[in-house]
Design a protein around this motif. Structure first.
Motif, mmCIF file in Angstrom:
data_model
loop_
_atom_site.group_PDB
_atom_site.id
_atom_site.type_symbol
_atom_site.label_atom_id
_atom_site.label_comp_id
_atom_site.label_asym_id
_atom_site.label_seq_id
_atom_site.Cartn_x
_atom_site.Cartn_y
_atom_site.Cartn_z
ATOM 1 N N MET A 1 -7.849 -42.684 28.324
ATOM 2 C CA MET A 1 -9.238 -42.517 28.740
ATOM 3 C C MET A 1 -9.990 -43.851 28.709
ATOM 4 N N VAL A 2 -9.742 -44.658 27.688
ATOM 5 C CA VAL A 2 -10.463 -45.929 27.585
ATOM 6 C C VAL A 2 -10.051 -46.876 28.708
ATOM 7 N N ASN A 3 -8.853 -46.681 29.267
ATOM 8 C CA ASN A 3 -8.400 -47.523 30.375
ATOM 9 C C ASN A 3 -8.731 -46.936 31.748
ATOM 10 N N SER A 4 -9.487 -45.841 31.774
ATOM 11 C CA SER A 4 -9.843 -45.194 33.033
ATOM 12 C C SER A 4 -11.007 -45.923 33.706
ATOM 13 N N GLY B 1 -20.235 -33.759 33.369
ATOM 14 C CA GLY B 1 -20.501 -34.601 32.201
ATOM 15 C C GLY B 1 -20.952 -36.003 32.582
ATOM 16 N N VAL B 2 -20.213 -36.620 33.494
ATOM 17 C CA VAL B 2 -20.537 -37.991 33.923
ATOM 18 C C VAL B 2 -21.878 -38.038 34.641
ATOM 19 N N PRO C 1 -15.053 -40.431 43.368
ATOM 20 C CA PRO C 1 -13.642 -40.820 43.339
ATOM 21 C C PRO C 1 -13.153 -41.235 41.959
ATOM 22 N N GLU C 2 -13.981 -41.918 41.180
ATOM 23 C CA GLU C 2 -13.509 -42.351 39.871
ATOM 24 C C GLU C 2 -13.406 -41.178 38.902
ATOM 25 N N LEU D 1 -10.065 -40.282 37.017
ATOM 26 C CA LEU D 1 -10.075 -40.068 35.571
ATOM 27 C C LEU D 1 -9.266 -38.831 35.217
ATOM 28 N N VAL D 2 -9.529 -37.728 35.889
ATOM 29 C CA VAL D 2 -8.818 -36.483 35.609
ATOM 30 C C VAL D 2 -7.328 -36.625 35.921
#
Length: 300
Positions: A61-64, A121-122, A284-285, A289-290
Motif C-alpha cells: 500500500m505504501v508503494n501504491s 475513502g480517497v 485510475p490510481e 491501488l486495488v
C-alpha cells in the motif's frame, strides 16, 4: 417504514448469524497501540511484523500511487517513517477489512466492492481537505467502511439479494429502496448494526447509517455529507460495484453540498466543475491501488 423498525430488523438479522467476521486482532492492537501517548516506532513495527500478511499489505500500500514514494519502500520500519503514525492507522484499519471480507464474494464481486470503497475513502479525504474538515483521516476511514452492510446482505442473504437484482434488470432503481422492499431494512441499517457490534465510534456508526441521508445526522452532519458526496461521485465514475443502480449527480445541487457550504463558507468561491475534474483524475490510481494491493481477492 420507520427507521426504528428497520434498525430492529437489521439487528435481528445481524445477530442471527454466528459466523460473522471480527476485526483481526493484530490490526486492532496496532490501532490501540497508536492511540497510546509516547508509543515508540519500533513497537508498532514489531506488532505489524507479527502478522506477515498485514506487513506485506502495508508494504504494497505504501508503494501504491496513492502515497507516491520517490523510491520503493521495502521495510515496515521505513514505511512507518515515510507515512507517519496517522497514516499507519489508516493502513492497519484498511487491511483489517480486507482480511474480514477475503473469500466472501457474494452477489457482488468483492474486487469491484473494494474499488468503490477505496474510491469513496480517497474522494472523501480529498473533499474533507477542501472543506477544511478537522479530521481527514476519519473521512477516509468512514468512506472505506460506509457500505459494509451491503457486503453482509450480498454474502449472507444471497438468494433474496439475487431475487432483488433479477426484479430490476434493465430498470433504473435505488438499491436502498429495493432492499427495504425485499428485506424490511437496508444496507444502511445493517451496516450501522455491524459497526456497533464492532465497537466503532458513534460518529462512524452515524455516517454509515446516514450516508444516503446526511440531512438527518445529529452528531456530525459534515462527515455524513462528505461521505454522501464521495459515494455519489464514485458511483457516476464507474467505481460502483452494483453496476446497475440509478444515480444522478450534480455536486452544486446536492443537499449534502449545502451542508458543506454551511460548514465551510469559502466553498462559495470554489470552481465546482474544475473540482469534479480533479476528482475524476484520481479514478485510475484508485483502480491501480486495488489491483496491486488486493491481488487474488474476488478471483474466481
Amino acid at each position: 417504514m420507520e427507521k426504528t423498525a428497520m434498525i430492529q430488523t437489521a439487528q435481528e438479522m445481524v445477530e442471527s448469524f454466528v459466523d460473522l467476521p471480527t476485526i483481526p486482532q493484530v490490526a486492532t492492537r496496532v490501532i490501540e497501540l497508536l492511540d497510546r501517548p509516547g508509543v515508540e516506532l519500533d513497537e508498532v513495527a514489531d506488532m505489524i511484523l507479527a502478522d506477515q500478511v498485514l506487513a506485506a499489505r502495508v508494504i504494497r500500500m505504501v508503494n501504491s500511487p496513492i502515497y507516491r514514494p520517490a523510491h520503493e519502500i521495502k521495510s515496515v520500519k521505513r514505511a512507518l517513517i515515510y507515512l507517519g503514525f496517522r497514516h499507519i492507522r489508516e493502513l492497519a484499519f484498511t487491511c483489517s477489512f480486507v482480511d474480514i471480507f477475503q473469500g466472501r464474494d457474494g452477489i457482488f464481486d468483492i474486487k469491484s466492492f473494494w474499488e468503490h470503497s477505496f474510491g469513496v475513502g480517497v474522494v472523501a479525504k480529498i473533499i474533507a481537505q477542501r472543506v477544511r474538515y478537522p479530521d481527514t483521516e476519519k473521512a477516509y476511514l468512514v468512506g472505506i467502511v460506509h457500505d459494509i452492510g451491503e457486503v453482509f446482505l450480498s454474502y449472507y442473504k444471497q438468494d433474496t439479494f439475487r431475487l432483488l437484482l433479477d426484479s430490476v434488470k434493465g430498470l433504473p432503481f435505488r438499491l436502498g429502496e429495493k432492499e427495504v422492499e425485499f428485506f424490511g431494512t437496508s444496507h444502511n441499517e445493517v451496516g450501522y448494526c455491524l459497526a456497533r457490534k464492532w465497537n466503532f465510534p458513534k460518529d462512524y456508526c452515524e455516517a454509515i447509517a446516514l450516508h444516503h441521508a446526511p440531512g438527518e445526522a445529529m452528531l456530525d452532519p459534515t462527515l455524513c455529507a462528505i461521505v454522501n458526496l464521495a459515494d455519489l461521485f464514485c458511483s457516476v465514475c464507474q467505481l460502483d460495484y452494483g453496476g446497475s443502480s440509478w444515480v444522478s449527480f450534480n455536486l452544486a445541487e446536492e443537499p449534502a453540498w449545502s451542508i458543506l457550504k454551511g460548514f465551510a463558507p469559502h466553498l462559495a468561491d470554489l470552481d465546482v466543475e474544475r473540482f469534479c475534474y480533479e476528482l475524476e483524475d484520481r479514478v485510475p490510481e484508485i483502480q491501480e491501488l486495488v489491483q496491486s494491493i488486493f491481488q487474488g481477492i474476488g478471483a474466481k
